[in-house]
Design a protein around this motif. Structure first.
Motif, PDB file in Angstrom:
ATOM      1  N   GLY A  89       0.599  -1.054   0.124  1.00 20.79           N
ATOM      2  CA  GLY A  89       0.075   0.040  -0.053  1.00 20.79           C
ATOM      3  C   GLY A  89       0.609   1.085  -0.091  1.00 20.79           C
ATOM      4  O   GLY A  89       2.101   1.293  -0.086  1.00 20.79           O
ATOM      5  N   PRO A  90       0.461   2.483   0.013  1.00 26.44           N
ATOM      6  CA  PRO A  90       1.010   3.379   0.009  1.00 26.44           C
ATOM      7  C   PRO A  90       1.994   3.926   1.320  1.00 26.44           C
ATOM      8  O   PRO A  90       1.491   3.674   2.402  1.00 26.44           O
ATOM      9  N   VAL A  91       3.097   4.458   0.728  1.00 25.29           N
ATOM     10  CA  VAL A  91       3.961   4.696   2.072  1.00 25.29           C
ATOM     11  C   VAL A  91       4.593   6.233   1.600  1.00 25.29           C
ATOM     12  O   VAL A  91       4.568   6.789   0.543  1.00 25.29           O
ATOM     13  N   THR A  92       4.806   6.918   2.710  1.00 25.52           N
ATOM     14  CA  THR A  92       5.191   8.486   2.560  1.00 25.52           C
ATOM     15  C   THR A  92       6.910   8.571   2.629  1.00 25.52           C
ATOM     16  O   THR A  92       7.601   7.660   3.271  1.00 25.52           O
ATOM     17  N   LEU A  93       7.176   9.495   2.277  1.00 25.95           N
ATOM     18  CA  LEU A  93       8.709   9.719   1.923  1.00 25.95           C
ATOM     19  C   LEU A  93       9.363  10.601   2.932  1.00 25.95           C
ATOM     20  O   LEU A  93      10.643  10.969   2.997  1.00 25.95           O
ATOM     21  N   GLY A  94       8.793  10.823   4.302  1.00 27.68           N
ATOM     22  CA  GLY A  94       9.104  11.528   5.229  1.00 27.68           C
ATOM     23  C   GLY A  94       8.965  12.988   5.142  1.00 27.68           C
ATOM     24  O   GLY A  94       8.749  13.528   3.944  1.00 27.68           O
ATOM     25  N   ARG A  95       9.120  14.117   5.848  1.00 24.08           N
ATOM     26  CA  ARG A  95       8.568  15.331   5.761  1.00 24.08           C
ATOM     27  C   ARG A  95       9.585  16.015   4.788  1.00 24.08           C
ATOM     28  O   ARG A  95      10.680  15.620   4.792  1.00 24.08           O
ATOM     29  N   GLY A  96       8.991  16.793   3.919  1.00 22.67           N
ATOM     30  CA  GLY A  96       9.685  17.415   2.942  1.00 22.67           C
ATOM     31  C   GLY A  96       9.942  16.267   1.655  1.00 22.67           C
ATOM     32  O   GLY A  96      10.752  16.722   0.769  1.00 22.67           O
ATOM     33  N   GLY A  97       9.070  15.333   1.787  1.00 23.56           N
ATOM     34  CA  GLY A  97       9.330  14.227   0.724  1.00 23.56           C
ATOM     35  C   GLY A  97       9.184  14.613  -0.523  1.00 23.56           C
ATOM     36  O   GLY A  97       9.396  13.966  -1.613  1.00 23.56           O
ATOM     37  N   THR A  98       8.237  15.532  -1.008  1.00 24.20           N
ATOM     38  CA  THR A  98       7.886  15.973  -2.286  1.00 24.20           C
ATOM     39  C   THR A  98       9.224  16.508  -3.079  1.00 24.20           C
ATOM     40  O   THR A  98       9.332  16.342  -4.302  1.00 24.20           O
ATOM     41  N   ASP A  99      10.115  17.146  -2.128  1.00 25.51           N
ATOM     42  CA  ASP A  99      11.588  17.408  -2.686  1.00 25.51           C
ATOM     43  C   ASP A  99      12.083  15.899  -3.496  1.00 25.51           C
ATOM     44  O   ASP A  99      12.686  16.017  -4.430  1.00 25.51           O
ATOM     45  N   LEU A 100      11.968  14.974  -2.751  1.00 26.57           N
ATOM     46  CA  LEU A 100      12.553  13.775  -3.106  1.00 26.57           C
ATOM     47  C   LEU A 100      11.850  13.248  -4.157  1.00 26.57           C
ATOM     48  O   LEU A 100      12.367  12.882  -5.425  1.00 26.57           O
ATOM     49  N   THR A 101      10.595  13.411  -4.261  1.00 26.56           N
ATOM     50  CA  THR A 101       9.731  13.051  -5.558  1.00 26.56           C
ATOM     51  C   THR A 101      10.411  13.769  -6.854  1.00 26.56           C
ATOM     52  O   THR A 101      10.216  13.281  -7.765  1.00 26.56           O
ATOM     53  N   ALA A 102      10.405  15.049  -6.563  1.00 23.97           N
ATOM     54  CA  ALA A 102      10.973  15.898  -7.790  1.00 23.97           C
ATOM     55  C   ALA A 102      12.214  15.580  -8.148  1.00 23.97           C
ATOM     56  O   ALA A 102      12.445  15.394  -9.675  1.00 23.97           O
ATOM     57  N   VAL A 103      13.112  15.147  -7.477  1.00 22.08           N
ATOM     58  CA  VAL A 103      14.704  14.800  -7.770  1.00 22.08           C
ATOM     59  C   VAL A 103      14.413  13.298  -8.457  1.00 22.08           C
ATOM     60  O   VAL A 103      15.010  13.218  -9.743  1.00 22.08           O
ATOM     61  N   MET A 104      13.614  12.608  -7.996  1.00 19.77           N
ATOM     62  CA  MET A 104      13.368  11.371  -8.755  1.00 19.77           C
ATOM     63  C   MET A 104      12.875  11.328  -9.968  1.00 19.77           C
ATOM     64  O   MET A 104      13.160  10.581 -10.954  1.00 19.77           O
ATOM     65  N   PHE A 105      11.892  12.177  -9.997  1.00 15.39           N
ATOM     66  CA  PHE A 105      11.146  12.339 -11.333  1.00 15.39           C
ATOM     67  C   PHE A 105      12.209  12.908 -12.402  1.00 15.39           C
ATOM     68  O   PHE A 105      12.430  12.625 -13.572  1.00 15.39           O
ATOM     69  N   ALA A 106      13.053  13.906 -11.954  1.00 11.84           N
ATOM     70  CA  ALA A 106      13.972  14.343 -13.021  1.00 11.84           C
ATOM     71  C   ALA A 106      14.965  13.484 -13.307  1.00 11.84           C
ATOM     72  O   ALA A 106      15.332  13.346 -14.585  1.00 11.84           O
ATOM     73  N   HIS A 107      15.493  12.367 -12.386  1.00  9.97           N
ATOM     74  CA  HIS A 107      16.330  11.556 -12.918  1.00  9.97           C
ATOM     75  C   HIS A 107      15.616  10.538 -13.784  1.00  9.97           C
ATOM     76  O   HIS A 107      16.195  10.275 -14.877  1.00  9.97           O
ATOM     77  N   TRP A 108      14.424  10.065 -13.538  1.00  8.51           N
ATOM     78  CA  TRP A 108      13.966   8.919 -14.360  1.00  8.51           C
ATOM     79  C   TRP A 108      13.380   9.452 -15.724  1.00  8.51           C
ATOM     80  O   TRP A 108      13.505   8.562 -16.613  1.00  8.51           O
ATOM     81  N   LEU A 109      12.968  10.780 -15.639  1.00  8.36           N
ATOM     82  CA  LEU A 109      12.541  11.291 -17.102  1.00  8.36           C
ATOM     83  C   LEU A 109      13.654  12.118 -17.808  1.00  8.36           C
ATOM     84  O   LEU A 109      13.281  12.390 -18.938  1.00  8.36           O
ATOM     85  N   GLY A 110      14.888  11.987 -17.207  1.00  5.70           N
ATOM     86  CA  GLY A 110      15.865  12.712 -18.023  1.00  5.70           C
ATOM     87  C   GLY A 110      15.742  14.207 -18.098  1.00  5.70           C
ATOM     88  O   GLY A 110      16.063  14.846 -19.168  1.00  5.70           O
ATOM     89  N   ALA A 111      14.975  14.848 -17.050  1.00  6.67           N
ATOM     90  CA  ALA A 111      14.820  16.379 -17.198  1.00  6.67           C
ATOM     91  C   ALA A 111      15.961  17.156 -16.950  1.00  6.67           C
ATOM     92  O   ALA A 111      17.108  16.507 -16.435  1.00  6.67           O
ATOM     93  N   SER A 112      16.097  18.277 -17.212  1.00  3.08           N
ATOM     94  CA  SER A 112      17.363  19.317 -17.263  1.00  3.08           C
ATOM     95  C   SER A 112      17.642  19.430 -15.997  1.00  3.08           C
ATOM     96  O   SER A 112      18.615  19.519 -15.529  1.00  3.08           O
ATOM     97  N   ARG A 113      16.728  19.659 -15.037  1.00  7.43           N
ATOM     98  CA  ARG A 113      16.759  19.963 -13.620  1.00  7.43           C
ATOM     99  C   ARG A 113      15.453  19.641 -12.816  1.00  7.43           C
ATOM    100  O   ARG A 113      14.500  19.678 -13.678  1.00  7.43           O
ATOM    101  N   ALA A 114      15.526  19.723 -11.465  1.00  6.04           N
ATOM    102  CA  ALA A 114      14.281  19.632 -10.702  1.00  6.04           C
ATOM    103  C   ALA A 114      14.438  20.980 -10.002  1.00  6.04           C
ATOM    104  O   ALA A 114      15.324  21.551  -9.400  1.00  6.04           O
ATOM    105  N   ARG A 115      13.467  21.771 -10.315  1.00  6.59           N
ATOM    106  CA  ARG A 115      13.260  23.166  -9.781  1.00  6.59           C
ATOM    107  C   ARG A 115      12.124  23.306  -8.723  1.00  6.59           C
ATOM    108  O   ARG A 115      11.087  22.991  -9.018  1.00  6.59           O
ATOM    109  N   LEU A 116      12.903  23.594  -7.463  1.00  3.97           N
ATOM    110  CA  LEU A 116      11.779  23.618  -6.166  1.00  3.97           C
ATOM    111  C   LEU A 116      11.402  24.982  -6.157  1.00  3.97           C
ATOM    112  O   LEU A 116      12.158  25.916  -5.823  1.00  3.97           O
TER     113      LEU A 116
END
Ligand code: HSE
Length: 595
Positions: free
Chosen positions: A153-180
């Motif tokens: 089931g769903p699990v969370t990434l710790g407080r501030g975890g959306t930063d981690l989501t953004a970094v991982m998406f940038a990595h997996w999708l080959g984006a030029s950067r993750a802009r927070l």
């Protein structure tokens, strides 16, 4: 929406993360949408990763603790992720209102996998192909941050975890950067709210970022970015600059203090009122003069709080505003005002296609002479960034042809006629929805589309053709019999503007009513949507968006205003060697990496 109609080139992708510090109330989603639009109109695809609204995650933890007492972490994770799910849907709604094509995806729709403890997990995988496929139909994918699909089931990434989501998406999708996107404009040596002489970093390495960010960026996100080589940018809404975190030595830069821009609004109709609402939503950034209207009392009675109205042009232009926004429309007073505004040294932002088409050279000359900006993105395509796209591609090669549906009212009316409505009823409906011109004959007879096509021809080919010289077919010439015959063959009628260059440089242009195969891209456009096919020597591009109506048009006008503000702050470079017919309106300056 901008996408390759043929598969020769892949658009650039960026990941934007909107944290709770910029999502305080529901109104903030419109501001986040402006930020997204800035990127999509520059031709980028965007993954927008969102946190919950400010305070929502805490409230969910509290209510979970209260209802569940000693509840299991797994159950709490299932609860607290709801803040991000709600936020992603709100972001999708705000983008939709602005006319930006978006898909909102939950983690299970992307196979976004996570492992680890229920409240402090890590992301482990994403179905890249499944995610990227959505960019066929949309410019933006909205993803809830902070959680993923664990084995049970769903699990969370710790407080501030959306930063981690953004970094991982940038990595997996080959984006030029993750802009927070945060409520500060970068990483500082100390907290700038408490230490006035704290220095802002232009760039810093991962280790230094972890040391000084004090939770501004989640530690796990910085570590992941370092090990995966992802560049993180920390930026504020609407700002062109950012702190870059990457394999670079620390470097501090200037603190940027941007003075509010004085804005004069001329007109407060459907579009003008939308622009005013956007300006009022950014109180520290804009100072509004009294808005010029025909009946100040009426507007004061029905208008927005915080606005003053006047019938006196001198009052509307008091204190030499930086920018004048013309939303009066028509070629009467709006035409002479457009010239005098530039002549008197103010920037001009307008949605007035008739004036731009008529006075293209004169207005560009005045802008060049006075060193002021002339911006009119909303004049063609509404929120669909066709002019920006043409500016971009025509710099690197010849445009062979452009054709498209460029009048939202006609598209809307043709759709209703196809459903059996009467022409008069369909026109009345388009007027009520704020799509039609003050005199809808301009839409019906093709004059509005001809104005837009004349502007497109300037940007695509740098050639002047008077709108009056463009051949037009009127919707009122479309007989019921012709409609019926098309319907029997399963064809769809559209008003299409076409322009192409022949080998000897002649430009062919016309506005016609064309019966299209039902799977033709232009045939798929619904209601007020506009769509444009741009043929280049080795590929074709497709640009789509809402072409009429308050919010998409106001979005484009507001983006022009913000671009000028960024120019005024020195964060965009003025293009060298302006070719007025192309560059005076470009959203992104040549050589500028959009920030
Ligand atoms: N009347 C115009 C249309 C408004 O329907 O397209 C946007 O330019």
């Amino acid at each position: 929406m901008t996408s390759p109609a043929s598969p020769a080139s892949a658009p650039k992708l960026c990941v934007l993360k909107f944290g709770s510090s910029v999502l305080h109330t529901a109104d903030d989603y419109a501001r986040a949408a402006h930020e997204v639009y800035r990127h999509t109109r520059a031709g980028e695809k965007v993954v927008a990763v969102v946190s919950a609204l400010d305070g929502e995650t805490d409230a969910l933890f509290d209510v979970g603790a209260s209802v569940g007492q000693n509840s299991h972490d797994a159950m709490l994770a299932r609860l607290v992720r709801c803040g991000e799910l709600k936020s992603a849907a709100l972001m999708g709604l705000a983008l939709q209102r602005a006319g930006i094509t978006a898909a909102v995806l939950d983690p299970h729709e992307m196979s976004l996998k996570a492992e680890g403890s229920s409240l402090d997990a890590n992301l482990t995988g994403l179905d890249k192909a499944r995610v990227l496929a959505h960019f066929e139909q949309a410019d933006v994918i909205v993803a809830p941050g902070f959680f993923g699909e664990g084995a049970d089931g769903p699990v969370t990434l710790g407080r501030g975890g959306t930063d981690l989501t953004a970094v991982m998406f940038a990595h997996w999708l080959g984006a030029s950067r993750a802009r927070l996107i945060k409520d500060v404009d970068g990483v500082y040596t100390d907290d700038p709210a408490h230490v006035p002489d704290a220095h802002r970093f232009d760039q810093l390495d991962y280790a230094e970022a972890a040391r000084v960010s004090r939770g501004l960026v989640q530690d796990k996100a910085i570590q992941a970015a370092q090990s995966l080589g992802v560049i993180i940018e920390v930026a504020a809404l609407g700002k062109a600059f950012a702190t870059r975190i990457g394999p670079v030595p620390p470097k501090t830069g200037a603190r940027h203090r941007v003075r509010p821009l004085r804005v004069a609004m001329l007109g407060h109709g459907s579009v003008g009122a939308g622009v005013c609402e956007h300006l009022l939503a950014h109180p520290g950034r804009f100072q509004l003069n009294p808005v010029l209207v025909r009946n100040a009392l009426d507007h004061a009675r029905n208008g927005q709080a915080g606005l003053r109205f006047t019938e006196d042009l001198a009052e509307a232009l008091e204190n030499q505003p930086d920018i004048v926004v013309e939303t009066i429309g028509g070629t009467g007073v709006a035409r002479s005002l457009s010239q005098s505004v530039l002549r008197d040294g103010m920037h001009l932002v307008t949605a007035n296609k008739a004036v731009i088409a008529l006075d293209f050279d004169r207005l560009h000359e005045l802008a060049a002479d006075s060193g002021r900006q002339l911006r009119y993105s909303a004049a063609v395509g509404g929120g669909a960034p066709i002019l920006e796209t043409l500016d971009r591609v025509s710099q690197s090669g010849a445009v062979l042809s452009v054709e498209g549906v460029m009048n939202g009212t006609c598209n809307f009316i043709l759709g209703r006629l196809g459903e059996g409505a009467l022409l008069a009823d369909a026109i009345a409906e388009a007027q009520a929805l704020g799509f039609a011109e003050a005199d809808p004959r301009g839409d019906i007879d093709g004059d509005d589309a001809a104005d837009k096509l004349a502007i497109i021809i300037r940007h695509a080919f740098g050639v002047s053709i008077a709108p009056g010289d463009i051949a037009k077919e009127s919707l009122s010439d479309l007989s019921a019999h012709r409609m019926q015959a098309a319907a029997e063959q399963n064809l769809v009628f559209k008003q299409v503007g076409h322009c192409s260059a022949s080998s000897d440089g002649r430009i062919e242009a016309r506005i016609e009513l064309r019966a299209l195969e039902p799977d033709h891209r232009l045939a798929l456009l619904r209601n007020e949507e506009n769509g444009f096919l741009v043929q280049l020597p080795h590929e074709s591009l497709y640009v789509q968006g809402k072409g009429a109506g308050r919010w998409p048009t106001a979005e484009a006008v507001f983006a022009d205003i913000v671009d000028i503000q960024r120019l005024a702050g020195g964060h965009l470079k003025q293009p060298a060697g302006l070719r007025p017919q192309r560059c005076a309106q470009t959203a992104r300056m040549p050589g500028e990496e959009i920030a």
